[in-house]
Design a protein around this motif. Sequence first.
Motif, PDB file in Angstrom:
ATOM      1  N   GLU A 190      52.226   4.246  48.893  1.00  0.00           N
ATOM      2  CA  GLU A 190      52.233   5.042  50.111  1.00  0.00           C
ATOM      3  C   GLU A 190      51.534   6.391  49.928  1.00  0.00           C
ATOM      4  O   GLU A 190      50.777   6.842  50.788  1.00  0.00           O
ATOM      5  CB  GLU A 190      53.670   5.250  50.597  1.00  0.00           C
ATOM      6  CG  GLU A 190      53.703   5.839  51.999  1.00  0.00           C
ATOM      7  CD  GLU A 190      55.110   5.882  52.585  1.00  0.00           C
ATOM      8  OE1 GLU A 190      55.870   4.936  52.358  1.00  0.00           O
ATOM      9  OE2 GLU A 190      55.421   6.877  53.263  1.00  0.00           O
ATOM     10  N   GLU A 191      51.775   6.997  48.763  1.00  0.00           N
ATOM     11  CA  GLU A 191      51.159   8.292  48.499  1.00  0.00           C
ATOM     12  C   GLU A 191      49.638   8.177  48.471  1.00  0.00           C
ATOM     13  O   GLU A 191      48.917   9.029  49.002  1.00  0.00           O
ATOM     14  CB  GLU A 191      51.642   8.772  47.136  1.00  0.00           C
ATOM     15  CG  GLU A 191      52.010  10.225  47.068  1.00  0.00           C
ATOM     16  CD  GLU A 191      52.649  10.508  45.717  1.00  0.00           C
ATOM     17  OE1 GLU A 191      52.062  11.270  44.952  1.00  0.00           O
ATOM     18  OE2 GLU A 191      53.707   9.904  45.427  1.00  0.00           O
ATOM     19  N   LEU A 192      49.167   7.129  47.818  1.00  0.00           N
ATOM     20  CA  LEU A 192      47.734   6.902  47.741  1.00  0.00           C
ATOM     21  C   LEU A 192      47.148   6.629  49.122  1.00  0.00           C
ATOM     22  O   LEU A 192      46.075   7.130  49.480  1.00  0.00           O
ATOM     23  CB  LEU A 192      47.454   5.715  46.792  1.00  0.00           C
ATOM     24  CG  LEU A 192      46.001   5.381  46.485  1.00  0.00           C
ATOM     25  CD1 LEU A 192      45.245   6.606  46.005  1.00  0.00           C
ATOM     26  CD2 LEU A 192      45.946   4.289  45.418  1.00  0.00           C
ATOM     27  N   ARG A 193      47.897   5.882  49.924  1.00  0.00           N
ATOM     28  CA  ARG A 193      47.422   5.605  51.284  1.00  0.00           C
ATOM     29  C   ARG A 193      47.293   6.901  52.078  1.00  0.00           C
ATOM     30  O   ARG A 193      46.319   7.119  52.796  1.00  0.00           O
ATOM     31  CB  ARG A 193      48.387   4.646  51.995  1.00  0.00           C
ATOM     32  CG  ARG A 193      48.501   3.293  51.309  1.00  0.00           C
ATOM     33  CD  ARG A 193      49.060   2.230  52.231  1.00  0.00           C
ATOM     34  NE  ARG A 193      50.435   2.436  52.634  1.00  0.00           N
ATOM     35  CZ  ARG A 193      51.496   1.968  51.986  1.00  0.00           C
ATOM     36  NH1 ARG A 193      51.326   1.271  50.864  1.00  0.00           N
ATOM     37  NH2 ARG A 193      52.719   2.181  52.422  1.00  0.00           N
ATOM     38  N   LEU A 194      48.273   7.767  51.889  1.00  0.00           N
ATOM     39  CA  LEU A 194      48.234   9.050  52.587  1.00  0.00           C
ATOM     40  C   LEU A 194      47.016   9.852  52.121  1.00  0.00           C
ATOM     41  O   LEU A 194      46.296  10.447  52.924  1.00  0.00           O
ATOM     42  CB  LEU A 194      49.533   9.816  52.299  1.00  0.00           C
ATOM     43  CG  LEU A 194      49.800  11.052  53.145  1.00  0.00           C
ATOM     44  CD1 LEU A 194      49.873  10.686  54.622  1.00  0.00           C
ATOM     45  CD2 LEU A 194      51.120  11.718  52.715  1.00  0.00           C
ATOM     46  N   GLY A 195      46.780   9.825  50.806  1.00  0.00           N
ATOM     47  CA  GLY A 195      45.633  10.543  50.253  1.00  0.00           C
ATOM     48  C   GLY A 195      44.321  10.020  50.819  1.00  0.00           C
ATOM     49  O   GLY A 195      43.425  10.791  51.179  1.00  0.00           O
ATOM     50  N   ILE A 196      44.208   8.697  50.915  1.00  0.00           N
ATOM     51  CA  ILE A 196      42.981   8.088  51.442  1.00  0.00           C
ATOM     52  C   ILE A 196      42.791   8.487  52.902  1.00  0.00           C
ATOM     53  O   ILE A 196      41.695   8.855  53.328  1.00  0.00           O
ATOM     54  CB  ILE A 196      43.021   6.551  51.285  1.00  0.00           C
ATOM     55  CG1 ILE A 196      42.984   6.176  49.803  1.00  0.00           C
ATOM     56  CG2 ILE A 196      41.860   5.903  52.034  1.00  0.00           C
ATOM     57  CD1 ILE A 196      43.158   4.697  49.522  1.00  0.00           C
ATOM     58  N   LEU A 197      43.890   8.461  53.674  1.00  0.00           N
ATOM     59  CA  LEU A 197      43.800   8.850  55.086  1.00  0.00           C
ATOM     60  C   LEU A 197      43.306  10.291  55.208  1.00  0.00           C
ATOM     61  O   LEU A 197      42.409  10.593  55.996  1.00  0.00           O
ATOM     62  CB  LEU A 197      45.171   8.711  55.758  1.00  0.00           C
ATOM     63  CG  LEU A 197      45.642   7.281  56.023  1.00  0.00           C
ATOM     64  CD1 LEU A 197      47.140   7.262  56.343  1.00  0.00           C
ATOM     65  CD2 LEU A 197      44.844   6.657  57.166  1.00  0.00           C
ATOM     66  N   LYS A 198      43.867  11.165  54.376  1.00  0.00           N
ATOM     67  CA  LYS A 198      43.474  12.575  54.445  1.00  0.00           C
ATOM     68  C   LYS A 198      42.015  12.751  54.071  1.00  0.00           C
ATOM     69  O   LYS A 198      41.289  13.537  54.690  1.00  0.00           O
ATOM     70  CB  LYS A 198      44.368  13.420  53.526  1.00  0.00           C
ATOM     71  CG  LYS A 198      45.752  13.623  54.097  1.00  0.00           C
ATOM     72  CD  LYS A 198      46.611  14.499  53.203  1.00  0.00           C
ATOM     73  CE  LYS A 198      47.963  14.748  53.885  1.00  0.00           C
ATOM     74  NZ  LYS A 198      48.962  15.255  52.932  1.00  0.00           N
ATOM     75  N   SER A 199      41.593  11.992  53.053  1.00  0.00           N
ATOM     76  CA  SER A 199      40.196  12.105  52.641  1.00  0.00           C
ATOM     77  C   SER A 199      39.264  11.616  53.751  1.00  0.00           C
ATOM     78  O   SER A 199      38.198  12.178  53.998  1.00  0.00           O
ATOM     79  CB  SER A 199      40.007  11.333  51.328  1.00  0.00           C
ATOM     80  OG  SER A 199      38.820  10.613  51.331  1.00  0.00           O
ATOM     81  N   ARG A 200      39.706  10.586  54.462  1.00  0.00           N
ATOM     82  CA  ARG A 200      38.896  10.070  55.579  1.00  0.00           C
ATOM     83  C   ARG A 200      38.833  11.071  56.738  1.00  0.00           C
ATOM     84  O   ARG A 200      37.806  11.235  57.373  1.00  0.00           O
ATOM     85  CB  ARG A 200      39.488   8.755  56.091  1.00  0.00           C
ATOM     86  CG  ARG A 200      39.248   7.607  55.163  1.00  0.00           C
ATOM     87  CD  ARG A 200      37.804   7.174  55.229  1.00  0.00           C
ATOM     88  NE  ARG A 200      37.464   6.382  54.058  1.00  0.00           N
ATOM     89  CZ  ARG A 200      36.240   6.045  53.733  1.00  0.00           C
ATOM     90  NH1 ARG A 200      35.228   6.437  54.467  1.00  0.00           N
ATOM     91  NH2 ARG A 200      36.005   5.333  52.664  1.00  0.00           N
ATOM     92  N   VAL A 201      39.958  11.700  56.997  1.00  0.00           N
ATOM     93  CA  VAL A 201      39.979  12.687  58.075  1.00  0.00           C
ATOM     94  C   VAL A 201      39.053  13.851  57.708  1.00  0.00           C
ATOM     95  O   VAL A 201      38.234  14.303  58.523  1.00  0.00           O
ATOM     96  CB  VAL A 201      41.414  13.206  58.339  1.00  0.00           C
ATOM     97  CG1 VAL A 201      41.393  14.361  59.332  1.00  0.00           C
ATOM     98  CG2 VAL A 201      42.281  12.071  58.862  1.00  0.00           C
ATOM     99  N   ALA A 202      39.144  14.287  56.459  1.00  0.00           N
ATOM    100  CA  ALA A 202      38.295  15.401  56.018  1.00  0.00           C
ATOM    101  C   ALA A 202      36.822  15.036  56.179  1.00  0.00           C
ATOM    102  O   ALA A 202      36.010  15.846  56.650  1.00  0.00           O
ATOM    103  CB  ALA A 202      38.608  15.751  54.569  1.00  0.00           C
ATOM    104  N   ALA A 203      36.496  13.797  55.820  1.00  0.00           N
ATOM    105  CA  ALA A 203      35.094  13.361  55.938  1.00  0.00           C
ATOM    106  C   ALA A 203      34.663  13.364  57.407  1.00  0.00           C
ATOM    107  O   ALA A 203      33.559  13.791  57.745  1.00  0.00           O
ATOM    108  CB  ALA A 203      34.931  11.973  55.331  1.00  0.00           C
TER     109      ALA A 203
END
Length: 467
Positions: free
Chosen positions: A293-306
């Motif tokens: 879940e933590e990694l999924r959250l990290g990926i989502l945040k990285s996508r939003v930042a992009a």
Amino acid sequence: RWSRVKGRLRTSVGEDVYTSWFARMDLEGVQDESVHLSVPTRFLKSWIQAHYADRVLTCWQAEMPEVHRIDLTVRTAMRCAAPTKEATAPAEQRRIEQTNGRPASELRATAPVSASHDALGGSPLDPRLTFASFVIGRSNTLAHAAARQVAEGRRGDPVMFNPLYIHAGVGLGKTHLLQAVTWAGNSGSERKVLYLTAEKFMYGFVAALKTQTALAFKEALRGIDVLVIDDLQFLQGKSTQAEFCHTLNALIDAGRQVVIAADRPPSDLESLDDRVRSRLAGGLVVEMGSLGEELRLGILKSRVAAARAHHASFDVPEAVLDYLARTITHNGRDLEGAINRLLAHSKLNAQPVTLEMAEREVRDLIRPQEPKRIKIEDIQRVVARQYNVSRSDLLSSRRTANVVRPRQVAMYLAKTLTLRSLPEIGRRFGGRDHTTVLHAVRKIEALVARDIALSEEVESLKRQLQE
Ligand code: ADP
Ligand code: MG
């Protein structure tokens, strides 16, 4: 004499062609009218046979007129599977004298590197798939560290693990990691890094075979410092696999790095030859597990930042990110898809992203976790063990109390944990009627409701089966 023949050959074909094709040709021996020569690879052999057979013979005859036959063989013991039956046995022994009298056009030399250039264009790279955007989590720490190590190597550095073999299910970041290695390797280092999907490798090779540039293709591949192959599970066809194996061996033996991704471990690549599999397993094999879940959250945040780099007003509230990370559990692609949808939706409607919008927009991405398929046999086995009876007791017609209860529990579990119908379950329990099964299910349901000990027993059995 051999060196004089080589000298003649060099003059006859020219320096470039000579170094490309004949530099590694050795004399094995001369016997009566035949000369035995060897080259290190099958490709070199067939290339010389097809294009320079009579040239070689002529050069020998100039020194030794009695020579009438040239035998050309592949020097090293083959570690790789033969491409196809036809390509090995009879063709292998074909004497190159048979190519005498071919039209001159076939003897034309082909420049090895330029001919292969198209075939070696590599597969397209996505500029977003870099180390900078790769989020590290528990499931990919090792794979990431190994990939980084590979990417940061310099030409001539000792190779730590070869090949680096990364496997994981769909959408867990294999392609991302491999492309990151390729981007990093190609920028700022003098090394040549080539990213190819197994399909591209396959088509490149097949196309090269058709245009008779297979040798060039192969030679050019071997000039690569880091070869990155994605989705190896798609590598098909005997001759491509053999070629892949040769390439793998040649690169690894020459101290070049090979990085591979596939959706399964080497041992499960059924269509590959044993020797290839063991070579693949001989480096570092790393699995990337499912995204926590933590990694999924990290990926989502990285996508939003992009996304915000181009759409500054786009923002996704923490609560929405949490919701997405909790509910989209399958793979990275769905996470990416979810952010794309929210972006599109909020842009088109000029609305801020809200939880309601997220729930509505990504509903179809939220697939329920695929339940583990539990087999009736497993249920019977686990229940029999728990109650210390045998599985055949459960299936028998015995009606003693110590068998009846476990049997009912097993039927109840079969009904609740599998999608089997009552008649089917009855059949699997020694040919019982569906009403017997229904009775058992009702009985246990009723008991579980008031007997805590039984209820706990049943829960524990369920847990054992679901693990
Ligand atoms: P695979 O090749 O294993 O099927 P991909 O590399 O194509 O998976 O990943 C699918 C999507 O998930 C891509 O958009 C990728 O960027 C993203 N993704 C997966 N893992 C990560 C990660 N650790 N960090 C950032 N993005 C990731
Ligand atoms: Mg992929």
